[in-house]
Every structure is written in structure tokens, then in C-alpha cells.
Design a protein around this motif. Structure first.
Motif, mmCIF file in Angstrom:
data_model
loop_
_atom_site.group_PDB
_atom_site.id
_atom_site.type_symbol
_atom_site.label_atom_id
_atom_site.label_comp_id
_atom_site.label_asym_id
_atom_site.label_seq_id
_atom_site.Cartn_x
_atom_site.Cartn_y
_atom_site.Cartn_z
ATOM 1 N N LYS A 122 58.661 26.207 -35.363
ATOM 2 C CA LYS A 122 58.177 25.037 -36.076
ATOM 3 C C LYS A 122 57.726 25.463 -37.461
ATOM 4 O O LYS A 122 56.987 26.422 -37.620
ATOM 5 C CB LYS A 122 57.001 24.400 -35.354
ATOM 6 C CG LYS A 122 57.366 23.567 -34.177
ATOM 7 C CD LYS A 122 56.167 22.806 -33.690
ATOM 8 C CE LYS A 122 56.562 21.817 -32.632
ATOM 9 N NZ LYS A 122 55.415 21.046 -32.173
ATOM 10 N N VAL A 124 55.546 24.323 -40.378
ATOM 11 C CA VAL A 124 54.476 23.385 -40.676
ATOM 12 C C VAL A 124 54.260 23.390 -42.188
ATOM 13 O O VAL A 124 54.100 24.453 -42.796
ATOM 14 C CB VAL A 124 53.169 23.785 -39.947
ATOM 15 C CG1 VAL A 124 52.050 22.827 -40.260
ATOM 16 C CG2 VAL A 124 53.421 23.868 -38.454
ATOM 17 N N ASP A 125 54.294 22.212 -42.766
ATOM 18 C CA ASP A 125 54.057 22.122 -44.205
ATOM 19 C C ASP A 125 52.582 22.364 -44.478
ATOM 20 O O ASP A 125 51.716 21.647 -43.983
ATOM 21 C CB ASP A 125 54.463 20.747 -44.736
ATOM 22 C CG ASP A 125 55.966 20.543 -44.693
ATOM 23 O OD1 ASP A 125 56.678 21.553 -44.794
ATOM 24 O OD2 ASP A 125 56.411 19.389 -44.578
ATOM 25 N N LYS A 126 52.314 23.391 -45.244
ATOM 26 C CA LYS A 126 50.945 23.704 -45.626
ATOM 27 C C LYS A 126 50.781 23.444 -47.100
ATOM 28 O O LYS A 126 51.738 23.505 -47.867
ATOM 29 C CB LYS A 126 50.635 25.183 -45.361
ATOM 30 C CG LYS A 126 50.511 25.562 -43.920
ATOM 31 C CD LYS A 126 50.075 26.998 -43.838
ATOM 32 C CE LYS A 126 49.815 27.422 -42.415
ATOM 33 N NZ LYS A 126 49.363 28.812 -42.336
#
Length: 152
Positions: A122, A124-126
């Protein structure tokens, strides 16, 4: 000549390691030939001919003629016998596989897991990181601190 040796290896469906073991050479010797560091010797030609007698010596040494030896008597059944001898020299994939000498069985093809395990990654946009402070240290044991201007 190294290209012809590589062609034989590929024709036999062998990796460089397996082919070196097959003809009785060290993998390092074969590698140095393929990399151009050393030239093939007559001992290597002899080793190949001992294991694969149907390979033409003229073709192997000089690239002249066909890869495989042809009978001189013009026998009509040559194509049948030629195919038979070529098939006999190739690896039989139906037979159990043994790891070549010097290779642990745990690194062989047989140790590959049978089921295909898929893993999901996955992303994940940080929020991108931002510079909050920069310090520059000088050789006189002092430093300066720089803080970027706040953007709107």
C-alpha cells in the motif's frame, strides 16, 4: 569463438554455471572467456567435443560450415540420426534435478516454493516533509541558524 561457445550453451538450454560444470571447467574460467579477459584454449575445445561430439570442430574453432558434424557417406537417414543425437545430448527435463556440484540444494530450482505468494504494497500519500531549520557550523565553534520564511 566465445560467441560460438555461448551459442552451444544456449542451444543446450544451460546456464553459464551448469554448462561450466557439464564440460568440466570452473565457472570463473568460462566467465573470463565470455567477458573477454581470456581466450578459449584447445583444452576447452576438447572438453566441449568430449561432451558434445556432434559439434563440428571447424565450426567451433573457425566458424566454418555447420554447427553439427554431417556424415560423409551421404546417408539418407542422417536427419533422423542427427535429431536423435541432438535430443540425447540435451537435458531431460523429466528426470529429477540434482544441484550441480558446489551448489547447495537450498539454492537450486527444486527449493522454489510451489505456491505463488502475493504481497500487497500500500502506498500511503503522506505530506511532503518541509525544512524547518538549517544550521551552519563554522570552524571557530560558532554557528548560524536559518529558518525559511513561512509560505501562505
Amino acid at each position: 569463438m566465445k560467441d560460438r561457445i555461448k551459442h552451444i550453451m544456449e542451444e543446450q538450454h544451460m546456464s553459464q554455471q551448469v554448462f561450466a560444470d557439464f564440460i568440466g571447467l570452473s565457472p570463473a574460467t568460462l566467465s573470463s572467456i565470455f567477458n573477454g579477459r581470456t581466450r578459449p584454449t584447445l583444452n576447452i575445445v576438447e572438453a566441449i567435443k568430449n561432451k558434445l561430439p556432434s559439434i563440428s570442430t571447424d565450426w567451433l574453432l573457425m566458424g566454418i560450415g555447420n554447427m553439427y558434424v554431417t556424415p560423409s557417406n551421404g546417408d539418407v537417414s542422417f536427419s533422423e540420426t542427427s535429431q536423435q543425437s541432438t535430443v540425447e545430448q540435451m537435458i531431460d527435463f523429466e528426470q529429477p534435478v540434482r544441484a550441480p556440484s558446489g551448489i547447495p540444494f537450498s539454492q537450486s530450482v527444486r527449493s522454489t516454493p510451489l505456491e505463488n505468494v502475493s504481497k500487497v504494497l500500500k502506498i500511503v500519500d503522506k505530506e511532503p516533509r518541509k525544512v524547518t531549520e538549517i544550521r551552519v557550523y563554522y570552524d571557530d565553534q560558532t554557528y548560524e541558524t536559518f529558518v525559511p520564511a513561512k509560505s501562505k
